[in-house]
Design an enzyme around this catalytic site. Sequence first.
Site, mmCIF file in Angstrom:
data_model
loop_
_atom_site.group_PDB
_atom_site.id
_atom_site.type_symbol
_atom_site.label_atom_id
_atom_site.label_comp_id
_atom_site.label_asym_id
_atom_site.label_seq_id
_atom_site.Cartn_x
_atom_site.Cartn_y
_atom_site.Cartn_z
ATOM 1 N N ASP A 7 0.842 -1.188 0.000
ATOM 2 C CA ASP A 7 0.000 0.000 0.000
ATOM 3 C C ASP A 7 0.887 1.251 0.000
ATOM 4 O O ASP A 7 2.099 1.180 0.252
ATOM 5 C CB ASP A 7 -0.871 -0.053 1.266
ATOM 6 C CG ASP A 7 -1.763 1.158 1.424
ATOM 7 O OD1 ASP A 7 -2.439 1.519 0.453
ATOM 8 O OD2 ASP A 7 -1.771 1.737 2.520
ATOM 9 N N ASP A 9 -0.426 5.109 1.123
ATOM 10 C CA ASP A 9 -0.740 5.998 2.251
ATOM 11 C C ASP A 9 -0.774 5.230 3.564
ATOM 12 O O ASP A 9 -1.470 4.212 3.695
ATOM 13 C CB ASP A 9 -2.098 6.676 2.031
ATOM 14 C CG ASP A 9 -2.049 7.720 0.934
ATOM 15 O OD1 ASP A 9 -1.144 8.556 0.967
ATOM 16 O OD2 ASP A 9 -2.918 7.696 0.051
ATOM 17 N N LYS A 151 -8.859 -5.116 -3.214
ATOM 18 C CA LYS A 151 -7.472 -5.379 -3.603
ATOM 19 C C LYS A 151 -7.195 -6.867 -3.806
ATOM 20 O O LYS A 151 -6.257 -7.225 -4.535
ATOM 21 C CB LYS A 151 -6.512 -4.796 -2.565
ATOM 22 C CG LYS A 151 -6.453 -3.280 -2.560
ATOM 23 C CD LYS A 151 -5.388 -2.782 -1.594
ATOM 24 C CE LYS A 151 -5.377 -1.270 -1.497
ATOM 25 N NZ LYS A 151 -4.328 -0.776 -0.578
ATOM 26 N N ASP A 174 -2.239 -0.990 5.746
ATOM 27 C CA ASP A 174 -2.639 -0.342 7.000
ATOM 28 C C ASP A 174 -4.137 -0.152 7.172
ATOM 29 O O ASP A 174 -4.555 0.449 8.162
ATOM 30 C CB ASP A 174 -1.980 1.047 7.091
ATOM 31 C CG ASP A 174 -2.660 2.071 6.185
ATOM 32 O OD1 ASP A 174 -2.937 1.724 5.015
ATOM 33 O OD2 ASP A 174 -2.944 3.176 6.650
ATOM 34 N N ASP A 178 -7.080 -3.117 2.706
ATOM 35 C CA ASP A 178 -6.006 -4.091 2.516
ATOM 36 C C ASP A 178 -6.388 -5.485 3.015
ATOM 37 O O ASP A 178 -5.678 -6.454 2.746
ATOM 38 C CB ASP A 178 -4.735 -3.644 3.259
ATOM 39 C CG ASP A 178 -4.149 -2.369 2.686
ATOM 40 O OD1 ASP A 178 -3.933 -2.322 1.461
ATOM 41 O OD2 ASP A 178 -3.924 -1.422 3.456
#
EC number: 3.1.3.18
Length: 225
Positions: A7, A9, A151, A174, A178
């Site tokens: 990821d 951010d 994802k 995070d 995810d």
Amino acid sequence: MQPLAVDIDGTLTDDDRALDPRVVEPLREWPAPVVVATGKALPYPVGLCEFLGIPIRVIAENGGAVYLADDDELEFHGDREAAQAVVERYEAAGHELGWGEVDFVNRWRETEVAVSVDQPLQPLRDIAASEGMHVFDTGYAYHVTAPDVDKSRGLRSVARRLGYDPADFAAVGDSENDAGMFELAGTAYAVANADATARTAADGVTEGSFADGFLEAVERIRGGS
């Protein structure tokens, strides 16, 4: 070494969302494919790969857009029109997207629509549910997307096209967006600043937060722990 899905951010950045320069070398030197998997619109991870100097392999818009330089194919999943219908009802109810007059967040977004976390979430969730859509709360934006897009769908596509099984991948992230990728990957780490959904789905949680957590995770992946 396992291929890596990571990821942006909250994972490669500091707490001000600035890319931590310490992540550049590990990503450049990773001996297996690196896939940038993000909720951002497609141009952002493509640009990140170019500036990092790594092959463009991206899962964007929470799995809605997938591109690999290896086969030079771009695929889309999702329903941008349905997402737009949700936010139009949201705006009609007196709310805003929250990005200002020039909305770079959604300008190039092709499979979903993102709303600022400064705006109320529950009305958005309620409208999305009534339209058969889903909302991801990434901590940075609320993403209105089709319920069959996440994802993990992007990772399945990437793995197939690169000749891997999804379980061959290690993943670092995070946020709740995810979680599906974490459940599919063979090894998954949530950084310490991750939300509860990501932490539950991960195989391990790092002691470090943000990019510190990413650097810790890649060392653990290298060590096979």
